[in-house]
Design an enzyme around this catalytic site. Structure first.
Site, PDB file in Angstrom:
ATOM      1  N   VAL A  23      -4.034  30.516  15.055  1.00  0.00           N
ATOM      2  CA  VAL A  23      -3.409  31.830  14.805  1.00  0.00           C
ATOM      3  C   VAL A  23      -2.123  31.944  15.627  1.00  0.00           C
ATOM      4  O   VAL A  23      -1.053  32.297  15.105  1.00  0.00           O
ATOM      5  CB  VAL A  23      -4.401  32.976  15.172  1.00  0.00           C
ATOM      6  CG1 VAL A  23      -3.695  34.314  15.231  1.00  0.00           C
ATOM      7  CG2 VAL A  23      -5.554  33.015  14.165  1.00  0.00           C
ATOM      8  N   ASP A 127     -24.408  30.469  12.457  1.00  0.00           N
ATOM      9  CA  ASP A 127     -25.479  30.774  11.497  1.00  0.00           C
ATOM     10  C   ASP A 127     -25.189  30.359  10.045  1.00  0.00           C
ATOM     11  O   ASP A 127     -26.112  30.235   9.255  1.00  0.00           O
ATOM     12  CB  ASP A 127     -25.803  32.274  11.521  1.00  0.00           C
ATOM     13  CG  ASP A 127     -26.246  32.754  12.890  1.00  0.00           C
ATOM     14  OD1 ASP A 127     -26.734  31.928  13.676  1.00  0.00           O
ATOM     15  OD2 ASP A 127     -26.086  33.958  13.178  1.00  0.00           O
TER      16      ASP A 127
HETATM   17  O1  F6P Z   1     -25.269  34.884  15.494  1.00  0.00           O
HETATM   18  C1  F6P Z   1     -25.320  33.834  16.397  1.00  0.00           C
HETATM   19  C2  F6P Z   1     -26.617  33.846  17.169  1.00  0.00           C
HETATM   20  O2  F6P Z   1     -26.627  32.723  18.030  1.00  0.00           O
HETATM   21  C3  F6P Z   1     -27.883  33.874  16.312  1.00  0.00           C
HETATM   22  O3  F6P Z   1     -28.205  32.612  15.801  1.00  0.00           O
HETATM   23  C4  F6P Z   1     -28.888  34.407  17.289  1.00  0.00           C
HETATM   24  O4  F6P Z   1     -29.943  35.057  16.634  1.00  0.00           O
HETATM   25  C5  F6P Z   1     -28.076  35.381  18.100  1.00  0.00           C
HETATM   26  O5  F6P Z   1     -26.712  35.011  17.944  1.00  0.00           O
HETATM   27  C6  F6P Z   1     -28.409  35.405  19.571  1.00  0.00           C
HETATM   28  O6  F6P Z   1     -27.652  36.399  20.165  1.00  0.00           O
HETATM   29  P1  F6P Z   1     -27.466  36.550  21.739  1.00  0.00           P
HETATM   30  O7  F6P Z   1     -26.536  35.467  22.203  1.00  0.00           O
HETATM   31  O8  F6P Z   1     -26.867  37.901  21.882  1.00  0.00           O
HETATM   32  O9  F6P Z   1     -28.805  36.386  22.358  1.00  0.00           O
END
Ligand code: F6P
Length: 319
Positions: A23, A127
């Site tokens: 970017v 994800d």
């Molecule tokens: O969206 C990415 C992710 O790593 C998911 O796979 C997981 O459920 C979530 O974030 C975990 O979130 P945090 O880092 O807030 O625990």
């Protein structure tokens, strides 16, 4: 457009830095100034911003995480929070915004665009759960991290003739489990999109065991439930010694793969050119190796289609 802002938001993913670099450097090509907004939408509301130059993004293409830091902001979900963010953008004379993140971040980006402020999203999450792109930035790296772990687990699973449940991330999506299951030669995968009958999994495990295969690896997507609970159920139902490995946040770190860096570079560059040509309220993505863009609301309006063909192949190959 003279000055644009860029931020990373939500769970970080490998390749976010490569996207920030793209970017900044693309904008510099057009003599457009860039400011980096720290801590996602939280930092936006607080006016936490730094000028970005060619050198600000030097030496970061290979680094995991995000140099701009990231956060999940509840306040920005409110109208007041969004107005605060908009006020900061105006106060700092910013003409357009690029949001790098996942579906939660895109809701914020959509809100900004709806307030008539030019805004574009770049999909970055491990994800791979966003419509309008074949891959999200970070998915390939996370997948490779998982495969590395699965290969190691297979070594010890073989030595001890054990069954392993490997719990992977993915929120409500099963892509990480599906792709790593296929690449890692897993005996079964359990994903939210396909709740396979538990008894069928047990039968498959017992059948393999009776045939002489004394170890097994089961990939379980976190969206289905707890890996530890699942391992207990398997052990009770089969009497096979079963262990669980929860890969957790190891999946979010590490140097991005070449594919993630390239995706980040292409999407970052496209986001800037679209913003400068007056396009707003869209997400850039890649489909069939072509760079595309769709209205942001379409990216989270429906569930992403599950890859039935891969699921079928996996089952056929893991006999
Ligand atoms: O969206 C990415 C992710 O790593 C998911 O796979 C997981 O459920 C979530 O974030 C975990 O979130 P945090 O880092 O807030 O625990």
């Amino acid at each position: 457009m003279k000055k644009i802002g860029v931020l990373t938001s939500g769970g970080d993913s490998p390749g976010m830095n490569a996207a920030i670099r793209a970017v900044v450097r693309k904008a510099i090509n057009y003599n457009v100034e860039v400011v980096g907004i720290k801590n996602g939408f939280q930092g936006l509301m607080e006016g936490n911003m730094i000028p970005m130059e060619i050198g600000s993004v030097g030496g970061i293409i290979q680094r995991g995480g995000t140099i701009l830091l990231s956060a999940r902001s509840d306040e920005f979900r409110t109208k007041e929070g969004q107005q605060k963010g908009l006020d900061q953008l105006r106060k700092h004379h910013i003409d357009g915004l690029i949001v790098i993140g996942g579906d939660g971040s895109f809701r914020g980006a959509e809100a900004i665009a709806k307030l008539n402020f030019p805004c574009i999203g770049i999909p970055a999450t491990i994800d791979n759960d966003i419509n309008g792109t074949d891959f999200t930035i970070g998915f390939d790296t996370a997948l490779n991290t998982i495969i590395d772990a699965v290969d190691r687990i297979r070594d010890t699973a073989t030595s001890h003739e054990r069954t392993y449940v490997v719990e992977v991330m993915g929120k409500d999506a099963g892509d990480l489990a599906l792709w790593s299951g296929l690449a890692g030669g897993a005996e079964s995968i359990i994903v939210p999109e396909k709740q396979e009958d538990f008894s069928e999994i047990v039968t498959r495990l017992k059948r393999s065991y009776d045939r002489g295969k004394k170890y097994s690896i089961i990939m379980l997507a976190e969206g289905v439930g707890s890996g530890s609970d699942y391992a207990k159920r398997i052990e009770e139902a089969t009497s096979l010694e079963t262990r669980v490995t929860i890969l957790g946040h190891t999946q979010r770190g590490g140097s991005p793969t070449a594919l993630d860096r390239i995706l980040a570079g292409r999407l970052g560059a496209k986001a800037v050119s679209l913003l400068l040509s007056g396009v707003t309220g869209v997400m850039v993505g890649m489909e069939n190796n072509q760079i595309v863009h769709y209205p942001i609301e379409q990216t989270f309006a429906m569930n992403r289609p599950f890859n039935e063909e891969m699921y079928k192949v996996l089952k056929q190959l893991s006999i």
